[in-house]
Design a protein around this motif. Structure first.
Motif, mmCIF file in Angstrom:
data_model
loop_
_atom_site.group_PDB
_atom_site.id
_atom_site.type_symbol
_atom_site.label_atom_id
_atom_site.label_comp_id
_atom_site.label_asym_id
_atom_site.label_seq_id
_atom_site.Cartn_x
_atom_site.Cartn_y
_atom_site.Cartn_z
ATOM 1 N N LEU A 1 0.912 -1.155 0.000
ATOM 2 C CA LEU A 1 0.000 0.000 0.000
ATOM 3 C C LEU A 1 0.939 1.189 0.000
ATOM 4 C CD1 LEU A 1 -2.748 -0.846 2.628
ATOM 5 C CD2 LEU A 1 -3.205 0.136 0.389
ATOM 6 N N ILE B 1 -4.491 0.997 7.578
ATOM 7 C CA ILE B 1 -4.111 -0.337 8.065
ATOM 8 C C ILE B 1 -4.682 -0.573 9.454
ATOM 9 C CG2 ILE B 1 -2.101 -1.720 8.784
ATOM 10 C CD1 ILE B 1 -2.708 -1.527 5.807
ATOM 11 N N VAL C 1 3.782 -1.051 3.838
ATOM 12 C CA VAL C 1 2.949 0.159 3.765
ATOM 13 C C VAL C 1 3.749 1.437 3.945
ATOM 14 C CG1 VAL C 1 0.724 -0.730 4.523
ATOM 15 C CG2 VAL C 1 2.397 -0.092 6.217
#
Ligand code: ADP
Length: 542
Positions: free
Chosen positions: A70, A125, A117
């Motif tokens: 991400l 998250i 991430v």
């Protein structure tokens, strides 16, 4: 009789290894989420990708395991592209613009083992991590000094992990048809579907998009992909840059026109790529400066139709060529590009701009056809309109762990859901869409999901969602509601009800109450008629 040449597989690791060996000092420059600019060479990127492969080894990752990201466009994301695929695992880029429930669904469906991430996405998250079924660890793409305070226990630090391992790793050789990366695309209804790319499809796509008549990559070029690495691999740009020695400039999270202008100017960017919405603000910044960034030669625009006014603004006002591209997540994505044929370059300006609003000619490797409702192929006369079908080595033949799709009903052809014409010069033009989706700023909104959500509201009897033209976002959703007889229509309460179920940017721009909706013979809402009736609704408003 078979040829007698070596059957060396086409592997993603070779793209970066070549860059590191032949264009060792060429640069990757990245705007970081931490705020500063980072720069290093292909040689260093290659070393760090090897370190990452060693980290995966230490994690106990096996070939074929999925590793999710991400993240924005940046050098660490680039290292994951190569480290993960080069290792033989699958790099699964996740689109942070999706609703958290869809993100959780995607991570579970893909059975991701680890998640990498950017700092920016920590709140996201934190919202979903309780629902993750297969993720064993979360790695934050930063150094120790920037590690966030988080309620998630055991967060791992990317830079620390890289430091703990060796900088050499022998990239393994395996079948070129091995899965390399995974990207989910929104279906017209229900959950997103996974498109699973292979090493072979990725390498072939990279070779072709690097050609002069597509993105013109070489050591002299510097490309800034505005299109995100979480959306169809940034149209393949991170794969096509190292082996061609192209400088790669990553904008990180700063995608406004002024930040893009400054970065293009300071880094000598020659080419860029993104959706039309992004360019409106860059054009504004260009007007403020009175010129384009000094080395900018062309922009690739795709993901949504390019208006003629945009072609004209770039070319006439600023001397920057527009290359419209068309493609889909399912097609890696590039299928066509509109680089005007030599003999058409002398057309009067206005005619040439008009020509450039077409989506372009097919790339070598793919085939296109347009068909009528019975599947009969239609002529390429620029008049006949039919559903566009595509085939080729970088076109998906089935979705990941999903057998019930009908885009592959016809063997060897993928149904795009786009309606198009193809003219005698081979230019394809999208004229309509058969899929019931709305594309806003380059990202999908499912009209069917919105309708289903709206009909759950106690005062809604029937709902229809259509996409209508919008100056900035290309399209925005409009909700038409037939209220229940006893109900008092109330937009605010419907909007509040929807906002619990869908991402904020999915909320309709307007809700219109009507007495009835036009229905076809089979009881289906006639969306075409609604689209026609309301097409200027938001333009008139603004
Ligand atoms: P991407 O946004 O990278 O093109 P998606 O899979 O999200 O990939 O969307 C693909 C769809 O976007 C196409 O089927 C088409 O409907 C639309 N699209 C893509 N490029 C264009 C374009 N140049 N003009 C019009 N529509 C486009």
């Amino acid at each position: 009789m078979l040829g007698l040449m070596m059957g060396k597989p086409l592997l993603i690791s070779s793209l970066l290894r070549h860059g590191a060996e032949v264009y060792a000092e060429q640069e990757i420059v990245s705007r970081r989420v931490e705020g500063d600019l980072h720069r290093y060479s292909y040689a260093e990127a290659h070393q760090r990708a090897q370190r990452l492969a060693n980290v995966l080894n230490k994690f106990g990752i096996e070939r074929g395991d999925r590793i999710a990201t991400l993240a924005w466009n940046g050098y660490r994301h680039f290292e994951i592209y190569y480290g993960v695929s080069g290792f033989g695992a699958v790099c699964h880029t996740v689109n942070p613009r999706l609703h958290p429930s869809q993100i959780a669904y995607i991570l579970n469906h893909a059975e991701d083992r680890y998640l990498f991430v950017d700092l920016t996405f920590m709140p996201l998250i934190e919202a979903v991590h309780g629902q993750l079924e297969t993720v064993r660890g979360i790695v934050v793409l930063t150094d120790r000094a920037h590690m966030p305070d988080s309620k998630i226990p055991g967060l791992l630090c990317y830079e620390e992990l890289l430091e703990q391992v060796s900088e050499t790793f022998d990239w393994p050789e395996f079948d070129e048809n091995t899965a390399s990366s995974l990207c989910y695309t929104s279906g017209t209804t229900g959950n997103p579907k996974g498109v699973l790319y292979s090493h072979r499809s990725t390498v072939l796509h990279s070779l072709i998009i690097a050609l002069p008549e597509v993105m013109n990559f070489s050591e002299k070029a510097a490309v800034l992909p505005v299109v995100p690495m979480f959306h169809v691999n940034a149209w393949g740009i991170p794969y096509a840059t190292p082996f061609t020695g192209t400088k790669l400039v990553n904008p990180g999270p700063k995608l406004d026109g002024d930040s893009l202008w400054d970065l293009m100017e300071s880094e000598g960017v020659t080419a860029s790529a993104g959706v039309p919405t992004i360019w409106l603000d860059l054009l504004r910044a260009m007007r403020d400066h009175g010129r384009a960034p000094k080395k900018l030669e062309f922009v690739v625009i795709g993901g949504a139709a390019v208006p003629k006014s945009m072609v004209e603004a770039f070319e006439k006002d600023f001397g920057v060529e527009v290359r419209q591209g068309w493609g889909m997540t399912e097609t890696s994505p590039v299928g066509t590009i509109n680089v005007v044929k030599q003999r058409q370059r002398s057309l009067p300006d206005d005619d040439r701009y008009e020509l450039q609003t077409k989506q372009g000619r097919k790339l070598f490797g793919v085939d296109l056809k347009i068909v009528d409702e019975d599947g009969t192929a239609l002529p390429h006369d620029g008049e006949a309109q039919g559903e566009l079908k595509i085939s080729g080595p970088w076109v998906c033949k089935a979705y990941f762990k999903q057998d019930d799709d009908n885009a592959h009903r016809e063997d060897g052809w993928f149904s795009t859901g786009d309606v198009a014409t193809i003219d005698p010069n081979g230019y394809m033009q999208i004229t309509d869409r058969v899929k019931d989706m709305i594309k806003s700023g380059g990202e999908w909104i499912s009209s069917i999901d919105l309708e289903n959500a709206a009909t759950g509201h106690p005062s809604v009897a029937m709902a229809a969602v259509i996409g209508v033209a919008h100056q900035k976002w290309d399209e925005r959703p409009l909700l038409l509601v037939v209220p229940r007889p006893e109900a008092e229509p109330d937009s605010e309460s419907i909007r509040a009800y929807l906002s619990d179920q869908v991402a904020k940017w999915w909320l309709p721009d307007d809700i219109i109450f009507v007495e009835s909706l036009p229905l076809g013979a089979t009881g289906k809402i006639l969306k075409n008629r609604l689209r026609e009736e309301y097409k200027n609704h938001l333009l008139d408003d603004s």
